[in-house]
Design an enzyme around this catalytic site. Structure first.
Site, PDB file in Angstrom:
ATOM      1  N   TYR A 158       0.902  -1.045   0.137  1.00 49.57           N
ATOM      2  CA  TYR A 158      -0.086  -0.037  -0.103  1.00 49.57           C
ATOM      3  C   TYR A 158       1.003   1.414  -0.118  1.00 49.57           C
ATOM      4  O   TYR A 158       1.414   1.422   0.950  1.00 49.57           O
ATOM      5  CB  TYR A 158      -1.038  -0.033   1.383  1.00 49.57           C
ATOM      6  CG  TYR A 158      -1.985  -1.251   1.247  1.00 49.57           C
ATOM      7  CD1 TYR A 158      -2.429  -1.911   0.172  1.00 49.57           C
ATOM      8  CD2 TYR A 158      -2.295  -1.473   2.520  1.00 49.57           C
ATOM      9  CE1 TYR A 158      -3.041  -3.253   0.157  1.00 49.57           C
ATOM     10  CE2 TYR A 158      -3.203  -2.600   2.233  1.00 49.57           C
ATOM     11  CZ  TYR A 158      -3.764  -3.422   1.542  1.00 49.57           C
ATOM     12  OH  TYR A 158      -4.572  -4.441   1.277  1.00 49.57           O
ATOM     13  N   LEU A 185     -17.609  -3.786   1.650  1.00 47.04           N
ATOM     14  CA  LEU A 185     -18.687  -2.621   1.230  1.00 47.04           C
ATOM     15  C   LEU A 185     -18.577  -2.349  -0.273  1.00 47.04           C
ATOM     16  O   LEU A 185     -18.923  -1.632  -0.923  1.00 47.04           O
ATOM     17  CB  LEU A 185     -18.529  -1.313   1.975  1.00 47.04           C
ATOM     18  CG  LEU A 185     -18.362  -1.465   3.432  1.00 47.04           C
ATOM     19  CD1 LEU A 185     -17.959   0.037   3.745  1.00 47.04           C
ATOM     20  CD2 LEU A 185     -19.962  -1.200   3.675  1.00 47.04           C
TER      21      LEU A 185
HETATM   22  N1  LIG Z   1      -6.059  -8.918   0.704  1.00 45.58           N
HETATM   23  C1  LIG Z   1      -6.334  -8.097  -0.428  1.00 45.58           C
HETATM   24  O1  LIG Z   1      -6.044  -8.246  -1.438  1.00 45.58           O
HETATM   25  C2  LIG Z   1      -7.188  -6.822  -0.243  1.00 45.58           C
HETATM   26  C3  LIG Z   1      -7.675  -5.956  -1.243  1.00 45.58           C
HETATM   27  C4  LIG Z   1      -8.559  -4.899  -0.995  1.00 45.58           C
HETATM   28  C5  LIG Z   1      -8.346  -4.313   0.033  1.00 45.58           C
HETATM   29  N2  LIG Z   1      -7.850  -4.982   1.322  1.00 45.58           N
HETATM   30  C6  LIG Z   1      -7.827  -4.503   2.766  1.00 45.58           C
HETATM   31  O2  LIG Z   1      -9.320  -4.373   2.960  1.00 45.58           O
HETATM   32  C7  LIG Z   1      -9.569  -3.070   3.442  1.00 45.58           C
HETATM   33  C8  LIG Z   1     -11.316  -3.070   3.065  1.00 45.58           C
HETATM   34  O3  LIG Z   1     -11.363  -2.978   1.853  1.00 45.58           O
HETATM   35  P1  LIG Z   1     -11.413  -1.657   0.997  1.00 45.58           P
HETATM   36  O4  LIG Z   1     -11.147  -0.461   1.407  1.00 45.58           O
HETATM   37  O5  LIG Z   1     -11.149  -2.038  -0.326  1.00 45.58           O
HETATM   38  O6  LIG Z   1     -13.300  -1.508   0.621  1.00 45.58           O
HETATM   39  P2  LIG Z   1     -14.582  -1.468   1.461  1.00 45.58           P
HETATM   40  O7  LIG Z   1     -13.984  -1.551   2.800  1.00 45.58           O
HETATM   41  O8  LIG Z   1     -15.531  -2.328   0.984  1.00 45.58           O
HETATM   42  O9  LIG Z   1     -14.939   0.273   1.072  1.00 45.58           O
HETATM   43  C9  LIG Z   1     -14.156   1.325   1.571  1.00 45.58           C
HETATM   44  C10 LIG Z   1     -14.771   2.258   0.637  1.00 45.58           C
HETATM   45  O10 LIG Z   1     -16.129   2.681   1.237  1.00 45.58           O
HETATM   46  C11 LIG Z   1     -15.962   3.994   1.829  1.00 45.58           C
HETATM   47  N3  LIG Z   1     -16.714   3.922   2.855  1.00 45.58           N
HETATM   48  C12 LIG Z   1     -16.497   3.144   4.168  1.00 45.58           C
HETATM   49  N4  LIG Z   1     -17.507   3.410   4.956  1.00 45.58           N
HETATM   50  C13 LIG Z   1     -18.644   4.243   4.476  1.00 45.58           C
HETATM   51  C14 LIG Z   1     -19.727   4.476   4.748  1.00 45.58           C
HETATM   52  N5  LIG Z   1     -20.349   3.985   5.925  1.00 45.58           N
HETATM   53  N6  LIG Z   1     -20.591   5.067   3.813  1.00 45.58           N
HETATM   54  C15 LIG Z   1     -20.199   5.511   2.644  1.00 45.58           C
HETATM   55  N7  LIG Z   1     -18.661   5.129   2.195  1.00 45.58           N
HETATM   56  C16 LIG Z   1     -18.205   4.445   3.198  1.00 45.58           C
HETATM   57  C17 LIG Z   1     -14.663   4.495   1.966  1.00 45.58           C
HETATM   58  O11 LIG Z   1     -14.203   5.799   2.094  1.00 45.58           O
HETATM   59  P3  LIG Z   1     -13.649   6.602   2.966  1.00 45.58           P
HETATM   60  O12 LIG Z   1     -12.316   5.951   3.609  1.00 45.58           O
HETATM   61  O13 LIG Z   1     -13.491   7.905   2.448  1.00 45.58           O
HETATM   62  O14 LIG Z   1     -14.647   6.787   4.109  1.00 45.58           O
HETATM   63  C18 LIG Z   1     -13.789   3.419   0.780  1.00 45.58           C
HETATM   64  O15 LIG Z   1     -14.079   4.471  -0.339  1.00 45.58           O
HETATM   65  C19 LIG Z   1      -8.707  -2.085   2.911  1.00 45.58           C
HETATM   66  O16 LIG Z   1      -8.373  -1.116   3.608  1.00 45.58           O
HETATM   67  C20 LIG Z   1      -7.284  -3.089   3.088  1.00 45.58           C
HETATM   68  O17 LIG Z   1      -6.871  -3.211   4.360  1.00 45.58           O
HETATM   69  C21 LIG Z   1      -7.273  -6.323   1.002  1.00 45.58           C
END
Ligand SMILES: NC(=O)c1ccc[n+]([C@@H]2O[C@H](COP(=O)([O-])OP(=O)(O)OC[C@H]3O[C@@H](n4cnc5c(N)ncnc54)[C@H](OP(=O)(O)O)[C@@H]3O)[C@@H](O)[C@H]2O)c1
Length: 335
Positions: free
Chosen positions: A58, A208
């Site tokens: 990251y 999400l």
């Molecule tokens: N192992 C892997 O390959 C892999 C891949 C992807 C991600 N990950 C990990 O998983 C974590 C979570 O996944 P993700 O960040 O990809 O996706 P997510 O949690 O599904 O969604 C994150 C997005 O949703 C927004 N958000 C969060 N809460 C919200 C709410 N209550 N209302 C409206 N929008 C909201 C965030 O924006 P804001 O930040 O602006 O609130 C961000 O743009 C990552 O941070 C990472 O650590 C791992």
């Protein structure tokens, strides 16, 4: 009110039943307000969130460095999860390089320890496996890191059910991190049953749908900033995005019935997979904002009814477009 807890694997630590994805604080999802992101980390701890998720990939280590002062201030209260084996291609930032070479993994852990400012990593994931290298060999190298006291627990990300079984036979795997949400349910076929059988905790990433399930954007190419990773993902662009936005109606209906938001409904659904699939589930929604964090943690108290679940059930099968442009990057591409 603090959230409840769940255990990572059979011998890992108890963590808050919802973790915090920290990736977006430095990477992938557009500009960040660093002060608000730091305040979000502190607020998360107040609310009982203890599992903090990062990776060396990251922002090429910058996300680990960003988190280091928070971890230093709260070392005994947090469970630090980071990952190795994946890097951004320096020649083309849209490309990823997977490297499972033993000497590379050994160098990765030392670099992460240094950036994080800690002497041990609580949960160390193999971010992606290289199918050309037997997973037994790769996990053998990670097990040496446990024996050396650099890492406490091992995790895997985006492996198949068979790969998880083979890995677990070499060294216990505490957590399996893969995409799991109302839009992404491919792991329910083989990965989740294997994890349940082995006592591995499921850590759903992108619960999400990378923000899409909250309704905060529809068309990534029209609405999100240049360089936002979601502009590369088939399901968030063009005709797919418009078709997929129409699938959110049942989520809004269920949300309204509970006085909840769509985000809370999506998180409650993934949390309730624990009961339906018989294993601990610790989703790691990503947010950089305190108000959203409060909204998301409150989702752990939303109880969906069988009628709600029935309404939400058909959504995933109707999603247009893959999770990644290159599905060899995901376990489903190898099953
Ligand atoms: N192992 C892997 O390959 C892999 C891949 C992807 C991600 N990950 C990990 O998983 C974590 C979570 O996944 P993700 O960040 O990809 O996706 P997510 O949690 O599904 O969604 C994150 C997005 O949703 C927004 N958000 C969060 N809460 C919200 C709410 N209550 N209302 C409206 N929008 C909201 C965030 O924006 P804001 O930040 O602006 O609130 C961000 O743009 C990552 O941070 C990472 O650590 C791992």
């Amino acid at each position: 009110m603090k959230i409840t807890t769940a255990r990572l694997g059979t011998a890992g630590p108890e963590v808050g039943v919802q973790g915090l994805g920290c990736m977006g604080m430095s990477f992938a999802y557009g500009p960040t307000d660093a002060d608000e992101a730091r305040a979000t980390l502190e607020r998360a701890l107040d609310l009982g969130v203890t599992l903090y998720d990062t990776a060396d990939a990251y922002a090429s280590g910058e996300n680990e460095k960003f988190l280091a002062p928070f971890f230093a201030a709260h070392r005994d209260e947090v469970v630090i999860a980071t990952k190795c084996a994946l890097a951004i291609d320096p020649a083309d930032s849209t490309k990823r390089i997977i490297n499972n070479a033993p000497e590379y993994l050994r160098a990765c852990v030392d670099a992460s320890l240094s950036r994080l400012g800690v002497d041990v990593i609580d949960l160390y994931y193999l971010h992606r496996r290289d199918p050309k290298v037997p997973i037994e060999e790769t996990v053998g190298v990670l097990a040496e890191l446990v024996a050396a006291g650099k890492v406490k627990q091992l995790g895997l990300s985006e492996v198949t059910g068979d790969e998880l079984r083979a890995a677990h036979a070499v060294h216990p795997i505490a957590a399996l991190q893969s995409e799991w949400s109302l839009f992404s349910r491919d792991i329910e076929r083989a990965v989740v049953p294997a994890a349940a059988e082995l006592g591995v905790t499921l850590v759903p990433y992108s619960p999400l749908g990378r923000g899409f399930l909250t309704g905060s954007f529809v068309s990534a190419d029209k609405e999100l900033t240049e360089g936002d990773f979601r502009r590369q993902q088939p399901r968030f662009t063009g005709a797919n995005a418009e078709a997929n936005a129409a699938l959110l109606d049942p989520i809004r209906t269920v949300a309204a019935a509970h006085g909840a938001t769509p985000a809370q409904t999506a998180l409650a659904w993934v949390q309730q997979r624990s009961g339906s699939h018989g294993l601990p589930v610790v989703p790691i929604p990503g947010t950089r904002k305190r108000t959203r964090l409060e909204e998301n943690t409150a989702a752990t108290r939303v109880e969906l009814t069988p009628a709600d679940l029935a309404l939400l059930e058909p959504i995933a099968a109707r999603v247009s477009g893959n999770r990644y442009a290159d599905m060899t990057f995901a376990s489903a591409g190898r099953e």
